[in-house]
Design an enzyme around this catalytic site. Structure first.
Site, mmCIF file in Angstrom:
data_model
loop_
_atom_site.group_PDB
_atom_site.id
_atom_site.type_symbol
_atom_site.label_atom_id
_atom_site.label_comp_id
_atom_site.label_asym_id
_atom_site.label_seq_id
_atom_site.Cartn_x
_atom_site.Cartn_y
_atom_site.Cartn_z
ATOM 1 N N GLY A 54 7.171 -12.199 8.060
ATOM 2 C CA GLY A 54 6.432 -13.415 8.414
ATOM 3 C C GLY A 54 7.080 -14.252 9.499
ATOM 4 O O GLY A 54 6.675 -15.396 9.731
ATOM 5 N N ASN B 102 -0.539 -5.865 2.497
ATOM 6 C CA ASN B 102 -0.134 -6.780 1.428
ATOM 7 C C ASN B 102 -0.728 -8.149 1.748
ATOM 8 O O ASN B 102 -0.258 -8.836 2.644
ATOM 9 C CB ASN B 102 1.409 -6.841 1.396
ATOM 10 C CG ASN B 102 1.932 -7.902 0.447
ATOM 11 O OD1 ASN B 102 1.184 -8.452 -0.360
ATOM 12 N ND2 ASN B 102 3.216 -8.203 0.547
ATOM 13 N N TRP B 103 -1.782 -8.495 1.012
ATOM 14 C CA TRP B 103 -2.488 -9.752 1.315
ATOM 15 C C TRP B 103 -1.704 -10.972 0.845
ATOM 16 O O TRP B 103 -2.039 -12.084 1.210
ATOM 17 C CB TRP B 103 -3.856 -9.756 0.630
ATOM 18 C CG TRP B 103 -4.840 -8.785 1.206
ATOM 19 C CD1 TRP B 103 -4.577 -7.691 1.993
ATOM 20 C CD2 TRP B 103 -6.261 -8.810 1.029
ATOM 21 N NE1 TRP B 103 -5.742 -7.044 2.306
ATOM 22 C CE2 TRP B 103 -6.789 -7.705 1.737
ATOM 23 C CE3 TRP B 103 -7.129 -9.650 0.334
ATOM 24 C CZ2 TRP B 103 -8.157 -7.435 1.772
ATOM 25 C CZ3 TRP B 103 -8.494 -9.376 0.364
ATOM 26 C CH2 TRP B 103 -9.000 -8.279 1.086
ATOM 27 N N LYS B 104 -0.722 -10.763 -0.015
ATOM 28 C CA LYS B 104 0.001 -11.881 -0.635
ATOM 29 C C LYS B 104 -1.015 -12.819 -1.312
ATOM 30 O O LYS B 104 -2.041 -12.342 -1.789
ATOM 31 C CB LYS B 104 0.863 -12.592 0.394
ATOM 32 C CG LYS B 104 1.733 -11.582 1.176
ATOM 33 C CD LYS B 104 2.807 -12.191 1.984
ATOM 34 C CE LYS B 104 3.598 -11.074 2.682
ATOM 35 N NZ LYS B 104 4.766 -11.554 3.373
ATOM 36 N N GLY C 272 0.656 -10.231 7.159
ATOM 37 C CA GLY C 272 -0.329 -11.027 7.908
ATOM 38 C C GLY C 272 -1.358 -10.202 8.671
ATOM 39 O O GLY C 272 -2.556 -10.502 8.643
ATOM 40 N N GLU D 280 9.704 -11.635 -1.753
ATOM 41 C CA GLU D 280 9.155 -12.909 -2.242
ATOM 42 C C GLU D 280 9.155 -12.967 -3.774
ATOM 43 O O GLU D 280 9.195 -14.049 -4.357
ATOM 44 C CB GLU D 280 7.746 -13.118 -1.653
ATOM 45 C CG GLU D 280 7.821 -13.463 -0.165
ATOM 46 C CD GLU D 280 6.628 -13.024 0.663
ATOM 47 O OE1 GLU D 280 5.560 -12.726 0.097
ATOM 48 O OE2 GLU D 280 6.777 -12.970 1.905
ATOM 49 N N GLU E 32 12.027 -3.661 4.160
ATOM 50 C CA GLU E 32 11.553 -4.913 4.757
ATOM 51 C C GLU E 32 12.731 -5.877 4.898
ATOM 52 O O GLU E 32 13.113 -6.541 3.915
ATOM 53 C CB GLU E 32 10.491 -5.555 3.871
ATOM 54 C CG GLU E 32 9.251 -4.720 3.692
ATOM 55 C CD GLU E 32 8.048 -5.568 3.309
ATOM 56 O OE1 GLU E 32 7.053 -5.525 4.026
ATOM 57 O OE2 GLU E 32 8.121 -6.301 2.307
ATOM 58 N N HIS F 143 9.181 -6.907 -4.051
ATOM 59 C CA HIS F 143 9.034 -7.575 -2.750
ATOM 60 C C HIS F 143 10.028 -8.736 -2.685
ATOM 61 O O HIS F 143 10.302 -9.383 -3.706
ATOM 62 C CB HIS F 143 7.596 -8.079 -2.592
ATOM 63 C CG HIS F 143 7.313 -8.556 -1.199
ATOM 64 N ND1 HIS F 143 7.730 -9.787 -0.752
ATOM 65 C CD2 HIS F 143 6.695 -7.964 -0.157
ATOM 66 C CE1 HIS F 143 7.352 -9.920 0.518
ATOM 67 N NE2 HIS F 143 6.722 -8.835 0.902
ATOM 68 N N SER G 215 6.668 -8.291 9.938
ATOM 69 C CA SER G 215 6.044 -8.707 11.205
ATOM 70 C C SER G 215 5.495 -7.537 12.019
ATOM 71 O O SER G 215 5.459 -7.592 13.249
ATOM 72 C CB SER G 215 7.021 -9.516 12.056
ATOM 73 O OG SER G 215 7.329 -10.738 11.413
HETATM 74 P P1 PGA Z 1 4.470 -9.638 7.368
HETATM 75 O O1 PGA Z 1 4.744 -9.346 5.826
HETATM 76 O O2 PGA Z 1 3.864 -8.371 7.945
HETATM 77 O O3 PGA Z 1 3.509 -10.786 7.376
HETATM 78 O O4 PGA Z 1 5.770 -9.946 7.997
HETATM 79 C C1 PGA Z 1 5.187 -8.095 5.383
HETATM 80 C C2 PGA Z 1 5.419 -8.125 3.904
HETATM 81 O O5 PGA Z 1 5.961 -9.127 3.399
HETATM 82 O O6 PGA Z 1 5.099 -7.161 3.175
#
Ligand code: PGA
Length: 258
Positions: free
Chosen positions: A175, A14-16, A234, A101, A169, A99, A212
């Site tokens: 993150g 997931n590049w966001k 990330g 976010e 998650e 997600h 993470s």
């Molecule tokens: P992260 O993000 O690996 O950077 O913690 C995971 C995600 O939000 O899908």
């Protein structure tokens, strides 16, 4: 036992809101290196603007692409949105939905996630439906109640023969560099499996862990019962950090088969 089985694992990046020429080059590197890796399906979800290009870069290779969200309607007056059909047309196989976010930044509800999942399946996409508790909910001992609510709500319009995945998650792990313990992951993934069974979904539905995940943690987590792969933020942006995670998942399948 379901997922300690030989079912292929699913690892999705997931590049966001990140990515440009450098990340495209890294992704192409991963695609080349992944040609020899069995037992794992791989997805990469770049920003919508890069989806078509990345899909073309991956053509004929082992990695599929996906969107990070979609609208529930197929088309219409929804400024700034992208439909599931548009993602499919740009070459996507997957779409990440719900997600944390999106839930926290855009007020997405379980009902909306359910409608988006329906639209995604109708467009031929495989939704990856995210669930997870916040730190406050975690500390209040509400984790399983939150997950149950998000699953039942988010899957309300999904049918038993639809192809989809769940991603667990924990919001506090995303993150933050703070990975959940394998004991916590095992408890929640077992709970998700039991909820899916109660809703009559097959044990082929992969349950991914995200939050993470790194090369340092992926081996141990991949060995947890009911971990069917990873959703990676990330660490998916660089081949050096993403490839070892893919390999951990592939290795878990090899061990289960062997
Ligand atoms: P992260 O993000 O690996 O950077 O913690 C995971 C995600 O939000 O899908």
């Amino acid at each position: 036992m379901a997922s300690r089985s030989r079912s292929p694992r699913l690892v999705v990046g997931n590049w966001k809101m990140n990515g440009g020429a450098g990340e495209l080059a890294e992704a192409v590197r991963v695609n080349e290196a992944a040609r020899g890796i069995g037992g794992v399906r791989i997805g990469m979800c770049p920003p919508a603007t890069l989806l078509h290009r990345l899909s073309e870069c991956f053509a004929g290779g082992p990695i599929a692409t996906g969107g990070q969200d979609c609208h529930a309607a197929p088309a219409g007056a929804f400024t700034g949105d992208v439909s599931a059909e548009m993602l499919a047309e740009a070459g996507a196989r997957f779409v990440i939905l719900g997600h944390s976010e999106r839930r926290s930044g855009h007020g997405e509800t379980d009902d909306l996630v359910a409608a988006k999942a329906r639209a995604a399946v109708a467009a031929g996409l495989e939704p990856i439906i995210c669930v997870g508790e916040t730190r406050a909910q975690h500390e209040a001992g509400e984790t399983l109640a939150v997950i149950r609510r998000q699953l039942r709500g988010g899957l309300a319009a999904t049918r038993q023969d639809d192809a989809f995945a769940i991603a667990y998650e924990p919001v506090w792990a995303i993150g933050s560099g703070q990975v959940a313990t394998t004991a916590h992951i095992a408890t929640v993934h077992d709970f998700i499996r039991s909820q899916l069974r109660a809703l009559a979904f097959t044990d082929h539905v992969p349950i991914l862990y995200g939050g993470s995940v790194s090369a340092a943690s992926s081996g141990e987590i991949a060995g947890v019962d009911e971990v069917g792969g990873f959703l990676v933020g990330g660490a998916s942006l660089k081949s050096d950090s993403f490839l070892p995670i893919i390999l951990s998942a592939a290795e878990a399948v090899a061990l289960a088969v062997g």
